[in-house]
Scaffold this active site. Structure first.
Site, PDB file in Angstrom:
ATOM      1  N   LYS A  11       5.650-111.012 -51.048  1.00  0.00           N
ATOM      2  CA  LYS A  11       5.595-109.830 -50.174  1.00  0.00           C
ATOM      3  C   LYS A  11       5.669-110.211 -48.647  1.00  0.00           C
ATOM      4  CE  LYS A  11       4.251-105.640 -48.166  1.00  0.00           C
ATOM      5  NZ  LYS A  11       4.936-104.753 -48.250  1.00  0.00           N
TER       6      LYS A  11
ATOM      7  N   GLU B 187       2.979-103.652 -52.335  1.00  0.00           N
ATOM      8  CA  GLU B 187       3.796-102.283 -52.237  1.00  0.00           C
ATOM      9  C   GLU B 187       4.791-102.517 -51.083  1.00  0.00           C
ATOM     10  OE1 GLU B 187       3.436 -99.355 -53.693  1.00  0.00           O
ATOM     11  OE2 GLU B 187       5.366 -99.321 -52.524  1.00  0.00           O
TER      12      GLU B 187
ATOM     13  N   CYS C 186       3.487-103.949 -40.311  1.00  0.00           N
ATOM     14  CA  CYS C 186       3.752-105.051 -41.321  1.00  0.00           C
ATOM     15  C   CYS C 186       4.321-106.213 -40.792  1.00  0.00           C
ATOM     16  CB  CYS C 186       4.282-104.647 -42.480  1.00  0.00           C
ATOM     17  SG  CYS C 186       3.344-103.343 -43.652  1.00  0.00           S
TER      18      CYS C 186
HETATM   19  C1  UDX Z   1       8.396-102.622 -43.963  1.00  0.00           C
HETATM   20  C2  UDX Z   1       9.286-102.895 -45.146  1.00  0.00           C
HETATM   21  O1  UDX Z   1      10.408-102.209 -44.858  1.00  0.00           O
HETATM   22  C3  UDX Z   1       8.716-102.396 -46.189  1.00  0.00           C
HETATM   23  O2  UDX Z   1       9.195-103.085 -47.521  1.00  0.00           O
HETATM   24  C4  UDX Z   1       7.183-103.072 -46.295  1.00  0.00           C
HETATM   25  O3  UDX Z   1       6.483-102.604 -47.429  1.00  0.00           O
HETATM   26  C5  UDX Z   1       6.076-102.628 -45.162  1.00  0.00           C
HETATM   27  O4  UDX Z   1       6.933-102.993 -43.974  1.00  0.00           O
HETATM   28  P1  UDX Z   1       8.128-100.216 -42.346  1.00  0.00           P
HETATM   29  O5  UDX Z   1       7.329-101.134 -41.521  1.00  0.00           O
HETATM   30  O6  UDX Z   1       7.288 -98.966 -42.910  1.00  0.00           O
HETATM   31  O7  UDX Z   1       8.335-101.071 -43.771  1.00  0.00           O
HETATM   32  O8  UDX Z   1       9.284 -99.669 -41.992  1.00  0.00           O
HETATM   33  P2  UDX Z   1      11.083-100.350 -41.930  1.00  0.00           P
HETATM   34  O9  UDX Z   1      11.996 -99.448 -42.116  1.00  0.00           O
HETATM   35  O10 UDX Z   1      11.045-101.735 -42.409  1.00  0.00           O
HETATM   36  O11 UDX Z   1      11.051-100.313 -40.332  1.00  0.00           O
HETATM   37  C6  UDX Z   1      10.220-101.217 -39.501  1.00  0.00           C
HETATM   38  C7  UDX Z   1      10.813-101.456 -38.158  1.00  0.00           C
HETATM   39  O12 UDX Z   1      11.940-102.185 -37.812  1.00  0.00           O
HETATM   40  C8  UDX Z   1      10.790-100.199 -37.452  1.00  0.00           C
HETATM   41  O13 UDX Z   1      10.372-100.172 -36.094  1.00  0.00           O
HETATM   42  C9  UDX Z   1      12.367 -99.757 -37.524  1.00  0.00           C
HETATM   43  O14 UDX Z   1      12.980 -99.061 -36.360  1.00  0.00           O
HETATM   44  C10 UDX Z   1      13.087-101.287 -37.325  1.00  0.00           C
HETATM   45  N1  UDX Z   1      14.462-101.294 -37.788  1.00  0.00           N
HETATM   46  C11 UDX Z   1      14.705-101.045 -39.212  1.00  0.00           C
HETATM   47  C12 UDX Z   1      15.364-101.742 -36.806  1.00  0.00           C
HETATM   48  O15 UDX Z   1      15.106-101.836 -35.720  1.00  0.00           O
HETATM   49  N2  UDX Z   1      16.684-101.941 -37.457  1.00  0.00           N
HETATM   50  C13 UDX Z   1      17.010-101.765 -38.637  1.00  0.00           C
HETATM   51  O16 UDX Z   1      18.214-102.027 -39.183  1.00  0.00           O
HETATM   52  C14 UDX Z   1      15.947-101.299 -39.698  1.00  0.00           C
END
Ligand code: UDX
Ligand code: ADP
Length: 459
Positions: A217, A162, A273
């Site tokens: 993944k 996913e 993740c």
């Molecule tokens: C992530 C992946 O994006 C997703 O595809 C996978 O299925 C699960 O892991 P998630 O952890 O839910 O998703 O959120 P994501 O939007 O990726 O953000 C992860 C972390 O990175 C957050 O703490 C967010 O604030 C941070 N982040 C994200 C940044 O600091 N800068 C960015 O540009 C993007």
């Protein structure tokens, strides 16, 4: 195989939203989500959909529309397994906290328990779908358990990772960039593809072998996290050179080979993740003696830890090298906006560091309870539960958290933080009033004009 009944084991951040959308788009399929956690299932069944166990924009509406029609939440795991033709395994796979691979490898005990449960209960052929993020070749372990039950029930195993991100889960599920299905059996792959085919265009449903799917993944998460660590590394350099990291990100992101997404410098990435999957990748690489590969990816985590630490250190040094007895107001505890999930949130680690320096922390997060914050801190085992609850308190309003505070630390990028009455906040804080914007969401010159001492990341 014509699928009429689906069971999903694990009613969490992945299983819940994914199955709600699958059920919503396939009204002819009965979808039952099961979990061992009775309280969680009760919350999913709460008639008031605002009490669902997870907060995700758009989720409550879909659950309300579908629940009781063809979407069900239950703790009757065996019954749901036996009656279904397709079973999704969507349980948690945290980093191991004991034994071999401690702190690095994924703990597969929940996945194995599911496989054994299915093996014990199944009386008819099933397609088993790995939804949890798993190390490469886990399908082999599941297959071996299922193939040795002594019965003549046949199991096909598919990997269907996913890619949804929390906070945008429903949008990501409704409009996925791609759906990935790895497997051996063409029939099983087609059965699953036809379920997604109800709303996902065929050319976006990618079919590979199981191992490519499992590794894709981990690789996708590693690449995404690497972008954040890359821009965060540059943020520190920006602070020394008077370059502005947001301007640098914009400039490089306009190169179509780099692209603009995932270049937002921050106090550090969190979530269930990224860290777990990279540690897992590092562990797998080391287990094949690929030390250069392992060291390369490990650096993404090292830099992320550094970013969290340097944010806290900068706050302390700016407050005249001591936060002892000082009130620090936190805005945000969730790992990103639009979720109530706090797993691996930077806020936890920054708070822990400040607490070691005897700070008092008041936190306002629109969706995270005091109970959750306490359990996140207690989980670190740095100090006693009593000490944590004395030093950290959630507040009902942001103004309460910031009143009388020496500094504001913005830990999550919730939109509402931008719209607060910052003049009022300034008037109620101790002077000089410091803002440490860990998400670069406020306007520097506006804040400075109000009188704040404002610092952000990479600016
Ligand atoms: C992530 C992946 O994006 C997703 O595809 C996978 O299925 C699960 O892991 P998630 O952890 O839910 O998703 O959120 P994501 O939007 O990726 O953000 C992860 C972390 O990175 C957050 O703490 C967010 O604030 C941070 N982040 C994200 C940044 O600091 N800068 C960015 O540009 C993007
Ligand atoms: P994710 O973010 O991967 O969805 P969560 O922790 O939110 O992870 O959800 C995983 C869910 O799986 C939890 O609600 C947990 O109770 C459930 N679970 C774990 N092991 C089993 C099992 N053997 N049978 C049923 N449910 C399980």
């Amino acid at each position: 195989m014509k699928i009429t009944k689906i069971c999903c084991i694990g009613a969490g951040y992945v299983g819940g939203p994914t199955m709600a959308v699958i059920a919503n788009k396939n009204p002819h399929i009965k979808v039952t989500i099961v979990d061992i956690n009775q309280a969680r299932i009760d919350a999913w069944n709460d008639p008031d959909a605002s009490n669902l166990p997870i907060y995700e924009p758009g989720l409550a509406e879909i659950v309300e529309e579908t629940r009781g029609k063809n979407l069900f939440f239950s703790t009757e795991i065996d019954k749901a397994i036996d009656e279904s033709e397709m079973i999704f395994i969507s349980v948690n796979t945290p980093t191991k906290t004991y034994g071999k691979g401690k702190g690095m490898a994924a703990d597969l005990k929940y996945v194995e328990l599911c496989a054994r449960n299915i093996a014990d209960v199944a009386t008819t052929d099933k397609i088993i779908v790995e939804k949890s993020t798993l190390p490469v070749r886990t399908a082999q372990a599941i297959k071996s358990i299922l193939d040795n039950t002594g019965s003549d029930v046949k199991f096909d195993i598919l990997s269907n990772p996913e890619f949804l991100a929390e906070g945008t889960a429903i949008q990501d599920l409704l409009n996925p960039d791609r759906v990935l299905i790895g497997g051996e059996s063409e029939d099983a792959i087609e059965s699953l593809a036809s379920i997604y085919g109800s709303w996902v265009p065929e050319h976006q449903i990618l079919k590979t072998n199981v191992w490519s799917s499992e590794l894709s993944k981990l690789t996708a998460n590693a690449f995404l996290a690497q972008r954040i660590s890359s821009i965060n590394a540059i943020s520190e350099l920006c602070e020394k050179t008077e370059a502005n990291v947001d301007e640098v990100a914009k400039a490089i992101g306009m190169d179509s080979r780099i692209g603009p997404k995932f270049l937002k410098s921050s106090v550090g990435f969190g979530g269930s993740c990224f860290q777990k999957d990279i540690l897992n990748l590092v562990y797998i690489a080391r287990s094949y003696n690929l030390h250069a590969v392992a060291d390369y990816w490990e650096q993404v985590i090292i830099l992320n830890d550094h970013q969290k630490r340097r944010f806290a250190d900068h706050l302390i040094s700016t407050l005249y090298n001591t936060v002892s007895g000082k009130k620090i107001g936190f805005l945000g505890w969730a790992f990103k906006k639009d979720t109530n999930d706090t797993r691996e949130s930077a806020a936890i680690y920054v708070a822990d560091h400040l607490l070691n320096e005897q700070a008092n922390i008041a936190v306002y997060d629109p969706k995270v309870s005091n109970e959750k914050m306490q359990s996140d801190l207690n989980h670190l085992n740095t100090r006693t539960e009593e000490e944590n609850s004395k030093l950290v308190q959630a507040t009902k309003t942001p103004y309460e958290a910031l009143k009388g505070a020496h500094a504001v630390a913005i830990m999550t990028e919730w939109d509402e933080f931008k719209t607060y009455d910052w003049k009022k906040i300034y008037s109620e804080m101790k002077k000089p009033a410091f803002i440490f914007d860990g998400r670069n969401i406020l306007d520097k010159s506006e804040m400075e004009n109000m009188g704040f001492e404002y610092s952000s990341i990479g600016q």
